[in-house]
Design a protein around this motif. Structure first.
Motif, mmCIF file in Angstrom:
data_model
loop_
_atom_site.group_PDB
_atom_site.id
_atom_site.type_symbol
_atom_site.label_atom_id
_atom_site.label_comp_id
_atom_site.label_asym_id
_atom_site.label_seq_id
_atom_site.Cartn_x
_atom_site.Cartn_y
_atom_site.Cartn_z
ATOM 1 N N ALA A 1 0.830 -1.208 0.000
ATOM 2 C CA ALA A 1 0.000 0.000 0.000
ATOM 3 C C ALA A 1 0.865 1.258 0.000
ATOM 4 O O ALA A 1 0.589 2.224 -0.725
ATOM 5 C CB ALA A 1 -0.933 -0.008 1.212
ATOM 6 N N ILE A 2 1.927 1.244 0.808
ATOM 7 C CA ILE A 2 2.847 2.389 0.828
ATOM 8 C C ILE A 2 3.511 2.551 -0.536
ATOM 9 O O ILE A 2 3.670 3.672 -1.042
ATOM 10 C CB ILE A 2 3.906 2.213 1.929
ATOM 11 N N GLY A 3 3.892 1.437 -1.154
ATOM 12 C CA GLY A 3 4.501 1.498 -2.476
ATOM 13 C C GLY A 3 3.569 2.079 -3.521
ATOM 14 O O GLY A 3 3.989 2.881 -4.375
ATOM 15 N N LEU A 4 2.293 1.703 -3.463
ATOM 16 C CA LEU A 4 1.316 2.260 -4.396
ATOM 17 C C LEU A 4 1.159 3.763 -4.193
ATOM 18 O O LEU A 4 1.099 4.528 -5.154
ATOM 19 C CB LEU A 4 -0.028 1.553 -4.230
ATOM 20 N N MET A 5 1.123 4.187 -2.925
ATOM 21 C CA MET A 5 0.992 5.619 -2.663
ATOM 22 C C MET A 5 2.236 6.377 -3.129
ATOM 23 O O MET A 5 2.138 7.466 -3.702
ATOM 24 C CB MET A 5 0.754 5.858 -1.169
ATOM 25 N N ALA A 6 3.406 5.804 -2.896
ATOM 26 C CA ALA A 6 4.644 6.453 -3.336
ATOM 27 C C ALA A 6 4.683 6.580 -4.862
ATOM 28 O O ALA A 6 5.097 7.609 -5.408
ATOM 29 C CB ALA A 6 5.851 5.664 -2.832
ATOM 30 N N ALA A 7 4.244 5.532 -5.559
ATOM 31 C CA ALA A 7 4.199 5.580 -7.020
ATOM 32 C C ALA A 7 3.201 6.634 -7.486
ATOM 33 O O ALA A 7 3.464 7.382 -8.444
ATOM 34 C CB ALA A 7 3.825 4.213 -7.578
ATOM 35 N N LEU A 8 2.057 6.703 -6.812
ATOM 36 C CA LEU A 8 1.037 7.681 -7.173
ATOM 37 C C LEU A 8 1.555 9.109 -7.000
ATOM 38 O O LEU A 8 1.462 9.934 -7.915
ATOM 39 C CB LEU A 8 -0.208 7.460 -6.314
ATOM 40 N N GLN A 9 2.125 9.400 -5.822
ATOM 41 C CA GLN A 9 2.581 10.758 -5.556
ATOM 42 C C GLN A 9 3.793 11.120 -6.403
ATOM 43 O O GLN A 9 3.902 12.252 -6.898
ATOM 44 C CB GLN A 9 2.887 10.914 -4.063
ATOM 45 N N GLY A 10 4.708 10.171 -6.587
ATOM 46 C CA GLY A 10 5.838 10.433 -7.471
ATOM 47 C C GLY A 10 5.388 10.656 -8.904
ATOM 48 O O GLY A 10 5.915 11.516 -9.616
ATOM 49 N N GLY A 11 4.377 9.899 -9.311
ATOM 50 C CA GLY A 11 3.821 10.078 -10.652
ATOM 51 C C GLY A 11 3.203 11.444 -10.835
ATOM 52 O O GLY A 11 3.347 12.084 -11.887
ATOM 53 N N TYR A 12 2.508 11.916 -9.790
ATOM 54 C CA TYR A 12 1.928 13.259 -9.845
ATOM 55 C C TYR A 12 3.022 14.316 -10.058
ATOM 56 O O TYR A 12 2.869 15.240 -10.866
ATOM 57 C CB TYR A 12 1.191 13.577 -8.540
ATOM 58 N N VAL A 13 4.111 14.184 -9.307
ATOM 59 C CA VAL A 13 5.196 15.174 -9.397
ATOM 60 C C VAL A 13 5.821 15.167 -10.793
ATOM 61 O O VAL A 13 6.037 16.226 -11.407
ATOM 62 C CB VAL A 13 6.274 14.897 -8.326
ATOM 63 N N LEU A 14 6.112 13.981 -11.325
ATOM 64 C CA LEU A 14 6.725 13.890 -12.642
ATOM 65 C C LEU A 14 5.785 14.391 -13.736
ATOM 66 O O LEU A 14 6.207 15.064 -14.681
ATOM 67 C CB LEU A 14 7.150 12.449 -12.928
ATOM 68 N N ALA A 15 4.485 14.078 -13.590
ATOM 69 C CA ALA A 15 3.508 14.552 -14.571
ATOM 70 C C ALA A 15 3.395 16.070 -14.531
ATOM 71 O O ALA A 15 3.260 16.733 -15.568
ATOM 72 C CB ALA A 15 2.148 13.913 -14.298
ATOM 73 N N ARG A 16 3.474 16.623 -13.325
ATOM 74 C CA ARG A 16 3.392 18.079 -13.197
ATOM 75 C C ARG A 16 4.581 18.750 -13.862
ATOM 76 O O ARG A 16 4.451 19.793 -14.504
ATOM 77 C CB ARG A 16 3.331 18.462 -11.718
ATOM 78 N N THR A 17 5.748 18.155 -13.721
ATOM 79 C CA THR A 17 6.948 18.728 -14.328
ATOM 80 C C THR A 17 6.901 18.625 -15.849
ATOM 81 O O THR A 17 7.256 19.568 -16.571
ATOM 82 C CB THR A 17 8.201 17.995 -13.811
ATOM 83 N N ALA B 1 4.478 5.015 -13.652
ATOM 84 C CA ALA B 1 4.768 4.709 -12.250
ATOM 85 C C ALA B 1 3.706 3.796 -11.650
ATOM 86 O O ALA B 1 4.023 2.826 -10.949
ATOM 87 C CB ALA B 1 4.868 5.997 -11.448
ATOM 88 N N LEU B 2 2.445 4.088 -11.932
ATOM 89 C CA LEU B 2 1.373 3.256 -11.381
ATOM 90 C C LEU B 2 1.332 1.880 -12.043
ATOM 91 O O LEU B 2 1.038 0.877 -11.375
ATOM 92 C CB LEU B 2 0.019 3.965 -11.537
ATOM 93 N N ASP B 3 1.619 1.814 -13.328
ATOM 94 C CA ASP B 3 1.671 0.508 -14.003
ATOM 95 C C ASP B 3 2.743 -0.383 -13.381
ATOM 96 O O ASP B 3 2.525 -1.591 -13.171
ATOM 97 C CB ASP B 3 1.947 0.681 -15.496
ATOM 98 N N LEU B 4 3.894 0.195 -13.078
ATOM 99 C CA LEU B 4 4.960 -0.582 -12.452
ATOM 100 C C LEU B 4 4.565 -1.033 -11.048
ATOM 101 O O LEU B 4 4.834 -2.167 -10.643
ATOM 102 C CB LEU B 4 6.247 0.242 -12.402
ATOM 103 N N ALA B 5 3.910 -0.142 -10.284
ATOM 104 C CA ALA B 5 3.471 -0.512 -8.943
ATOM 105 C C ALA B 5 2.396 -1.595 -8.992
ATOM 106 O O ALA B 5 2.412 -2.534 -8.190
ATOM 107 C CB ALA B 5 2.934 0.722 -8.215
ATOM 108 N N LEU B 6 1.490 -1.486 -9.941
ATOM 109 C CA LEU B 6 0.467 -2.523 -10.102
ATOM 110 C C LEU B 6 1.091 -3.833 -10.567
ATOM 111 O O LEU B 6 0.614 -4.922 -10.210
ATOM 112 C CB LEU B 6 -0.595 -2.061 -11.096
ATOM 113 N N GLY B 7 2.161 -3.735 -11.350
ATOM 114 C CA GLY B 7 2.872 -4.948 -11.751
ATOM 115 C C GLY B 7 3.440 -5.679 -10.550
ATOM 116 O O GLY B 7 3.452 -6.915 -10.504
#
Length: 206
Positions: A163-179, A189-195
């Motif tokens: 669960a922590i890994g999914l949240m980290a992927a989600l929030q990191g994905g948000y930051v990279l998408a924003r940039t 990021a989420l595809d890798l976490a779901l994998g």
């Protein structure tokens, strides 16, 4: 979110109008770049009305944090309660990506944005955001628990850390998408976490 005592219906509406205007401005511009004059103009309220409900800028910021956290948790409680399978978990992640795509990833997660600006400035805001993240992770863990209860996830799966890994992927994905102003990094990021979750399913043919 607490509402001050003895407010009339009109007073409650005014307070909510100020909060919603401030929340939108702070999300798009950032907390530091949002001036009280901007909030007044956007909400159509006077200084006396604003200061009646929020005695200073810090009180307004804390009100916005409370509002944003409550809205996110209301959404995630509903969306994650529906997750009872790996396919449901994928739908949850896809919905978050698609929602962010409406802004081309330009603004990111409101919690992440507020954390970067407020964590070192307001202990109350930091603790409120932390509690929100904690519950959000807990909601993901409960969803993973339902996958295990339904014999889809292996019994030995470390659901708290997943669960922590999914949240980290989600929030990191948000930051990279924003940039990048594209949701591609968030989706990746989420595809890798779901994998990673997929590796813990009883059958990897799903």
């Amino acid at each position: 979110m607490d509402t001050p005592a003895r407010l009339t219906a009109r007073g409650v509406a005014t307070r909510e109008r100020i909060l919603l205007a401030a929340a939108r401005l702070m999300y798009v511009r950032g907390v530091g770049a949002t001036l009280l004059d901007d909030v007044l103009a956007t909400s159509g309220t006077s200084k006396s009305q604003l200061y009646r409900h929020f005695p200073d800028r810090q009180a307004l910021i804390e009100g916005v944090v409370d509002l944003q956290c409550a809205q996110i948790l209301a959404r995630e409680r509903l969306d994650l309660a529906r997750v009872r399978s790996f396919a449901g978990l994928q739908r949850w992640a896809t919905a978050l990506v698609e929602n962010n795509a409406l802004q081309n990833g330009a603004y990111g997660c409101v919690l992440g944005s507020m954390t970067s600006e407020l964590a070192g400035q307001s202990e109350r805001a930091r603790l409120t955001i932390k509690a929100t993240f904690d519950e959000w992770v807990d909601l993901i863990e409960r969803a993973l628990g339902r996958l295990r209860d339904n014999d889809e996830l292996r019994p030995d799966a470390d659901t708290p850390n997943i669960a922590i890994g999914l949240m980290a992927a989600l929030q990191g994905g948000y930051v990279l998408a924003r940039t990048a102003h594209t949701i591609t990094p968030m989706r990746t990021a989420l595809d890798l976490a779901l994998g990673h979750v997929h590796q813990h399913l009883r059958s990897t043919t799903t």
